[in-house]
Design an enzyme around this catalytic site. Sequence first.
Site, PDB file in Angstrom:
ATOM      1  N   SER A  11      34.721  -6.388  32.783  1.00 26.97           N
ATOM      2  CA  SER A  11      33.602  -5.851  33.562  1.00 26.97           C
ATOM      3  C   SER A  11      34.079  -5.371  34.927  1.00 26.97           C
ATOM      4  O   SER A  11      33.377  -5.527  35.919  1.00 26.97           O
ATOM      5  CB  SER A  11      32.550  -6.935  33.753  1.00 26.97           C
ATOM      6  N   LYS A 204      51.497   7.241  31.958  1.00 24.77           N
ATOM      7  CA  LYS A 204      51.073   8.192  33.001  1.00 24.77           C
ATOM      8  C   LYS A 204      50.864   7.485  34.338  1.00 24.77           C
ATOM      9  O   LYS A 204      50.969   8.112  35.398  1.00 24.77           O
ATOM     10  CB  LYS A 204      49.847   8.986  32.562  1.00 24.77           C
ATOM     11  N   LYS A 296      42.778  -3.867  39.974  1.00 23.90           N
ATOM     12  CA  LYS A 296      44.200  -4.106  39.738  1.00 23.90           C
ATOM     13  C   LYS A 296      44.941  -2.782  39.568  1.00 23.90           C
ATOM     14  O   LYS A 296      44.421  -1.839  38.974  1.00 23.90           O
ATOM     15  CB  LYS A 296      44.388  -4.956  38.467  1.00 23.90           C
TER      16      LYS A 296
END
Length: 349
Positions: A11, A204, A296
């Site tokens: 979440s 990426k 993060k």
Amino acid sequence: MPGKKVCIVGSGNWGSAISKIIGQNVKRSNRFDPIVNMWVFEEMINDRKLTEIINMEHENVKYLPGHKLPKNVVAVPEIVEAMAGADIFIFVIPHQFIGRLCDQMKPHIKAGAMGISLIKGIDEGPEGLKLISEIIREKLEIEVCVLMGANIANEVADEKFCETTIGAKNKQHGQIFKELLQTPHFRITVVAESDTVELCGALKNIVAVGAGFCDGLGFGDNTKAAVIRLGLMEMVAFTRIFSQGDVSSATFLESCGVADLITTCYGGRNRKVAEAFVTTSKSIEELEAEMLNGQKLQGPQTSAEVYKILKKKDMINKFPLFASVCEICFHDRPVKDFITCLQNHPEHM
Ligand SMILES: NC(=O)c1ccc[n+]([C@@H]2O[C@H](COP(=O)([O-])OP(=O)(O)OC[C@H]3O[C@@H](n4cnc5c(N)ncnc54)[C@H](O)[C@@H]3O)[C@@H](O)[C@H]2O)c1
């Protein structure tokens, strides 16, 4: 037949954005149960539990402020309770937490359950590369698709048009996930090459760190285009060497490939923090804590995992962009060397 029960595992910024889509879509189709549980890593926000705020105000005030979540998305702090009876799992947590969470889930998985991973990252196992979808597959013994694309969460939540890619080894599962996740603003292509799709999503983020270095060093758009191109060449080469499955150039032309690479090298948190790494000289850990409010970073950690894999195979020299990102982030290599690596790239030799 009762509708399939969906559980969103995670979440954060992306988990909350995708919960908006899922909450709306399950109400429109009788294939799915209309109530969706969303597992939330509990935190206190001004003396209130985040789950309580989400369930009362229908907003994830920490990770997706300013967006109302559908009322049929229910925040649950206990994973075992959140997953009760679930047939479909949407995995959307930072990759460092997935192993431990799967261990908690394993005894409670319903027979025939299926999953899709929206997680961008990789792990490094004893035999080399380990995909996050593989960890989930092995630990939970369920089939797992992946979804990756040029999908910055806030823009998806704003319903700004974008595309995405589902990688599905099981075609039927790919179609179920397309029905669950597609909207007029979020268009989905399903392809079979799941491992390539997943590797695009993970790799990426390393290139985006390189793009951020160039921004911090004051280079321009031509340099960034070179970073994107050389980064793409390394993504393709790495995937061809380390992926177990088929790898076709066409997959890199899907949203998960070039499109996601471009968006992450211009927007996105990895680029932003890498730019600040150059201009402030603070460590990646400090900047993550200071700039991201609990979100993060994936790029630096993925570069460290890729570095270990390359080192084991004695291939560091073949991937100078990937390797230098790791060495600059974690081994005190001067950031100016990033440009030298680009200038001496094997693509030019
Ligand atoms: N944000 C985006 O734009 C975006 C887009 C596409 C894919 N992704 C990917 O989605 C995945 C999830 O990212 P996000 O943006 O939703 O998260 P985030 O970085 O916004 O938030 C971090 C999340 O981790 C949780 N957390 C903190 N400590 C934890 C712990 N010990 N155990 C479990 N959870 C913990 C937090 O509660 C929070 O939900 C990542 O792999 C990311 O690369 C993100």
